[in-house]
Design a protein around this motif. Structure first.
Motif, PDB file in Angstrom:
ATOM      1  N   ALA A 100       0.833  -1.201   0.000  1.00  0.00           N
ATOM      2  CA  ALA A 100       0.000   0.000   0.000  1.00  0.00           C
ATOM      3  C   ALA A 100       0.870   1.254   0.000  1.00  0.00           C
ATOM      4  O   ALA A 100       0.556   2.251  -0.653  1.00  0.00           O
ATOM      5  CB  ALA A 100      -0.917  -0.006   1.209  1.00  0.00           C
TER       6      ALA A 100
ATOM      7  N   TYR B 130     -10.471   1.362   6.904  1.00  0.00           N
ATOM      8  CA  TYR B 130     -11.332   2.400   6.325  1.00  0.00           C
ATOM      9  C   TYR B 130     -12.695   2.475   7.002  1.00  0.00           C
ATOM     10  O   TYR B 130     -13.404   3.469   6.887  1.00  0.00           O
ATOM     11  CB  TYR B 130     -11.477   2.241   4.811  1.00  0.00           C
ATOM     12  CG  TYR B 130     -12.012   0.911   4.326  1.00  0.00           C
ATOM     13  CD1 TYR B 130     -13.379   0.707   4.206  1.00  0.00           C
ATOM     14  CD2 TYR B 130     -11.151  -0.112   3.952  1.00  0.00           C
ATOM     15  CE1 TYR B 130     -13.874  -0.499   3.733  1.00  0.00           C
ATOM     16  CE2 TYR B 130     -11.635  -1.323   3.487  1.00  0.00           C
ATOM     17  CZ  TYR B 130     -13.000  -1.520   3.382  1.00  0.00           C
ATOM     18  OH  TYR B 130     -13.491  -2.708   2.916  1.00  0.00           O
TER      19      TYR B 130
ATOM     20  N   ILE C  78     -17.246  -1.815  -0.891  1.00  0.00           N
ATOM     21  CA  ILE C  78     -15.794  -1.680  -1.049  1.00  0.00           C
ATOM     22  C   ILE C  78     -15.096  -2.961  -0.599  1.00  0.00           C
ATOM     23  O   ILE C  78     -14.166  -3.436  -1.255  1.00  0.00           O
ATOM     24  CB  ILE C  78     -15.271  -0.454  -0.260  1.00  0.00           C
ATOM     25  CG1 ILE C  78     -15.671   0.827  -0.996  1.00  0.00           C
ATOM     26  CG2 ILE C  78     -13.756  -0.521  -0.088  1.00  0.00           C
ATOM     27  CD1 ILE C  78     -15.322   2.105  -0.265  1.00  0.00           C
ATOM     28  N   HIS C  79     -15.569  -3.530   0.466  1.00  0.00           N
ATOM     29  CA  HIS C  79     -15.006  -4.798   0.925  1.00  0.00           C
ATOM     30  C   HIS C  79     -15.144  -5.877  -0.155  1.00  0.00           C
ATOM     31  O   HIS C  79     -14.171  -6.560  -0.490  1.00  0.00           O
ATOM     32  CB  HIS C  79     -15.700  -5.248   2.215  1.00  0.00           C
ATOM     33  CG  HIS C  79     -15.145  -6.522   2.780  1.00  0.00           C
ATOM     34  ND1 HIS C  79     -13.988  -6.565   3.525  1.00  0.00           N
ATOM     35  CD2 HIS C  79     -15.565  -7.815   2.681  1.00  0.00           C
ATOM     36  CE1 HIS C  79     -13.732  -7.818   3.872  1.00  0.00           C
ATOM     37  NE2 HIS C  79     -14.673  -8.598   3.375  1.00  0.00           N
TER      38      HIS C  79
ATOM     39  N   LEU D 279     -12.781  -5.261  -3.022  1.00  0.00           N
ATOM     40  CA  LEU D 279     -11.374  -5.578  -2.751  1.00  0.00           C
ATOM     41  C   LEU D 279     -11.116  -7.080  -2.776  1.00  0.00           C
ATOM     42  O   LEU D 279     -10.114  -7.539  -3.347  1.00  0.00           O
ATOM     43  CB  LEU D 279     -10.952  -4.984  -1.401  1.00  0.00           C
ATOM     44  CG  LEU D 279     -10.850  -3.458  -1.386  1.00  0.00           C
ATOM     45  CD1 LEU D 279     -10.636  -2.944   0.045  1.00  0.00           C
ATOM     46  CD2 LEU D 279      -9.726  -2.964  -2.297  1.00  0.00           C
TER      47      LEU D 279
ATOM     48  N   LEU E 298      -6.006   1.539  -1.092  1.00  0.00           N
ATOM     49  CA  LEU E 298      -6.696   0.257  -0.971  1.00  0.00           C
ATOM     50  C   LEU E 298      -6.463  -0.614  -2.203  1.00  0.00           C
ATOM     51  O   LEU E 298      -6.133  -1.800  -2.094  1.00  0.00           O
ATOM     52  CB  LEU E 298      -8.202   0.488  -0.759  1.00  0.00           C
ATOM     53  CG  LEU E 298      -8.581   1.221   0.545  1.00  0.00           C
ATOM     54  CD1 LEU E 298     -10.078   1.514   0.579  1.00  0.00           C
ATOM     55  CD2 LEU E 298      -8.159   0.418   1.769  1.00  0.00           C
TER      56      LEU E 298
ATOM     57  N   ALA F 269      -2.836  -1.861  -2.289  1.00  0.00           N
ATOM     58  CA  ALA F 269      -2.582  -2.981  -1.374  1.00  0.00           C
ATOM     59  C   ALA F 269      -3.052  -4.290  -1.996  1.00  0.00           C
ATOM     60  O   ALA F 269      -2.406  -5.334  -1.851  1.00  0.00           O
ATOM     61  CB  ALA F 269      -3.292  -2.737  -0.056  1.00  0.00           C
TER      62      ALA F 269
ATOM     63  N   ILE G  18      -3.562  -4.815  -5.405  1.00  0.00           N
ATOM     64  CA  ILE G  18      -2.778  -5.051  -6.616  1.00  0.00           C
ATOM     65  C   ILE G  18      -1.392  -5.623  -6.311  1.00  0.00           C
ATOM     66  O   ILE G  18      -0.924  -6.540  -6.973  1.00  0.00           O
ATOM     67  CB  ILE G  18      -2.624  -3.740  -7.430  1.00  0.00           C
ATOM     68  CG1 ILE G  18      -3.966  -3.314  -8.011  1.00  0.00           C
ATOM     69  CG2 ILE G  18      -1.577  -3.905  -8.523  1.00  0.00           C
ATOM     70  CD1 ILE G  18      -3.977  -1.881  -8.552  1.00  0.00           C
TER      71      ILE G  18
ATOM     72  N   ILE H 141      -6.255  -9.827   3.148  1.00  0.00           N
ATOM     73  CA  ILE H 141      -5.934  -8.465   2.711  1.00  0.00           C
ATOM     74  C   ILE H 141      -7.122  -7.545   2.961  1.00  0.00           C
ATOM     75  O   ILE H 141      -6.987  -6.467   3.544  1.00  0.00           O
ATOM     76  CB  ILE H 141      -5.556  -8.438   1.206  1.00  0.00           C
ATOM     77  CG1 ILE H 141      -4.220  -9.139   0.972  1.00  0.00           C
ATOM     78  CG2 ILE H 141      -5.499  -7.001   0.695  1.00  0.00           C
ATOM     79  CD1 ILE H 141      -3.833  -9.273  -0.500  1.00  0.00           C
ATOM     80  N   ALA H 142      -8.295  -7.993   2.536  1.00  0.00           N
ATOM     81  CA  ALA H 142      -9.491  -7.156   2.680  1.00  0.00           C
ATOM     82  C   ALA H 142      -9.823  -6.906   4.147  1.00  0.00           C
ATOM     83  O   ALA H 142     -10.241  -5.805   4.525  1.00  0.00           O
ATOM     84  CB  ALA H 142     -10.670  -7.807   1.962  1.00  0.00           C
TER      85      ALA H 142
ATOM     86  N   LEU I 248      -7.433  -4.281   5.582  1.00  0.00           N
ATOM     87  CA  LEU I 248      -7.745  -2.933   5.114  1.00  0.00           C
ATOM     88  C   LEU I 248      -9.009  -2.382   5.775  1.00  0.00           C
ATOM     89  O   LEU I 248      -9.093  -1.194   6.091  1.00  0.00           O
ATOM     90  CB  LEU I 248      -7.885  -2.929   3.588  1.00  0.00           C
ATOM     91  CG  LEU I 248      -6.605  -3.294   2.830  1.00  0.00           C
ATOM     92  CD1 LEU I 248      -6.886  -3.453   1.343  1.00  0.00           C
ATOM     93  CD2 LEU I 248      -5.508  -2.253   3.058  1.00  0.00           C
TER      94      LEU I 248
END
Lengths: 205, 205
Positions: A172, A203, B97-98, B101, B169, B172, B174, B195-196, B199
């Motif tokens: 990130a 977030y 968003i979750h 991701l 986000l 992270a 990618i 990862i998700a 974040l």
DNA sequence: CCTACCGATCGGTAGG
DNA sequence: CCTACCGATCGGTAGG
């Protein structure tokens, strides 16, 4: 194709002048490698922009790859040094990771050209050198991984795989080299702080 | 230039043969571009691995760059499609968003070769095509950015700059293409979830 | 889809 | 640090 006469020998000591030239080659190469990529940039391109000819580069470097290596190598040196200083410093695991992330992003964004070359072109080094780079990079990834594991053990940090956590947090931060705009409205420090804040808190408010 | 198109050929007895060949070239080129990079891979390398000669490639593609474009283009198409479906789906901004991701990471890791080529080599396309790629990429970045802004306005999400949040986000997610090991102990789905989760919640427990 | 081949580029070197 | 130049690679094409 009349070559521009390079301003010859400034009245300086031999060693200092040589160092300046070397530094100048690295600086120009860094900008060009970032703009066009390593393979699309020819040694003539580099020499042209400085105002001399290609063979001059061979006075300072043994090969084109050596120029790339000089750029990439300085970056990893710098990163490793900063990482160790912070990791060995005061604070809880979480606090040190936060400091690490802020500093890491700052370092990248303050030296965007070289860091872009580092992340985009290091794969083009010889297998031997690439392996060496990976090795040194793993060293500082490991610094953070063990910090994270420590934080998980103490109950301070989110319990997920420390390797995944480290790679994600660093990713990130690193990814900022692709989207940060030095001429944008946010400064390097603001962006570095916001990224670290997001990663620390998540977030979801 | 007065040659038969692959489409004409496809309608022959071999049926999908022409299409298969094209697909095969893309598949082999993707693997090689990932391994060695676009410029280090020659058309002879690609042809050799398939078992025919270089000019055969020109029967299916107009140029080397067109092969790269075919790879890169399919990736951005796929990503954009999935993004829109989720963004337009149910759930709060944070929930969407979750989901975005998790799905984004999964998509990348399930198709590592092509995504690696996408992120590493798309800068080598012609300025015109690169600009087009950037444009389409911005479309789906914008999808997420507006979702984030919505979540900030409603008080659900952490109040930082939505552009910085989105870039971080996504970055992270990618970045996993650089460190994920398909032969490692964690599966694609596990990594995508972790990862998700990181974040969403942040690393501080 | 093949053989044969061209033109251009480019890293690197000789020799000063 | 320059002029001159070489050898190799490679994308692309002609013509079948």
């Amino acid at each position: 194709m009349a070559r521009a006469t390079p301003e010859k020998r400034r009245s300086r000591t031999r060693g200092q002048a040589g160092n300046d030239r070397r530094t100048q080659i690295i600086k120009v190469a860094t900008a060009l490698f970032r703009e066009k990529g390593y393979h699309v940039t020819s040694l003539d391109d580099i020499a042209d922009r400085i105002g001399f000819t290609k063979p001059a580069i061979y006075y300072y470097f043994k090969s084109k790859e050596d120029v790339l290596f000089a750029i990439v190598n300085s970056i990893v040196d710098e990163a490793l040094e900063r990482f160790r200083a912070i990791a060995d410093g005061p604070g809880s695991a979480g606090e040190r990771i936060h400091a690490l992330l802020v500093e890491h992003t700052r370092t990248i964004l303050r030296n965007l050209d070289a860091n872009t070359v580092f992340y985009n072109e290091r794969g083009l080094l010889s297998p031997k050198r690439e392996k060496e780079m990976r090795q040194r990079e793993r060293e500082y990834t490991e610094v953070m991984r063990s910090l994270y594991a420590e934080g998980v053990a103490s109950g301070e940090l989110l319990d997920i795989d420390p390797s995944v956590a480290t790679a994600t947090l660093l990713g990130a931060s690193i990814w900022s080299y692709r989207w940060f705009d030095p001429k944008g409205r946010l400064s390097v420090d603001e962006v570095a702080e916001q990224i670290a804040k997001l990663l620390l808190n998540g977030y979801r408010r």
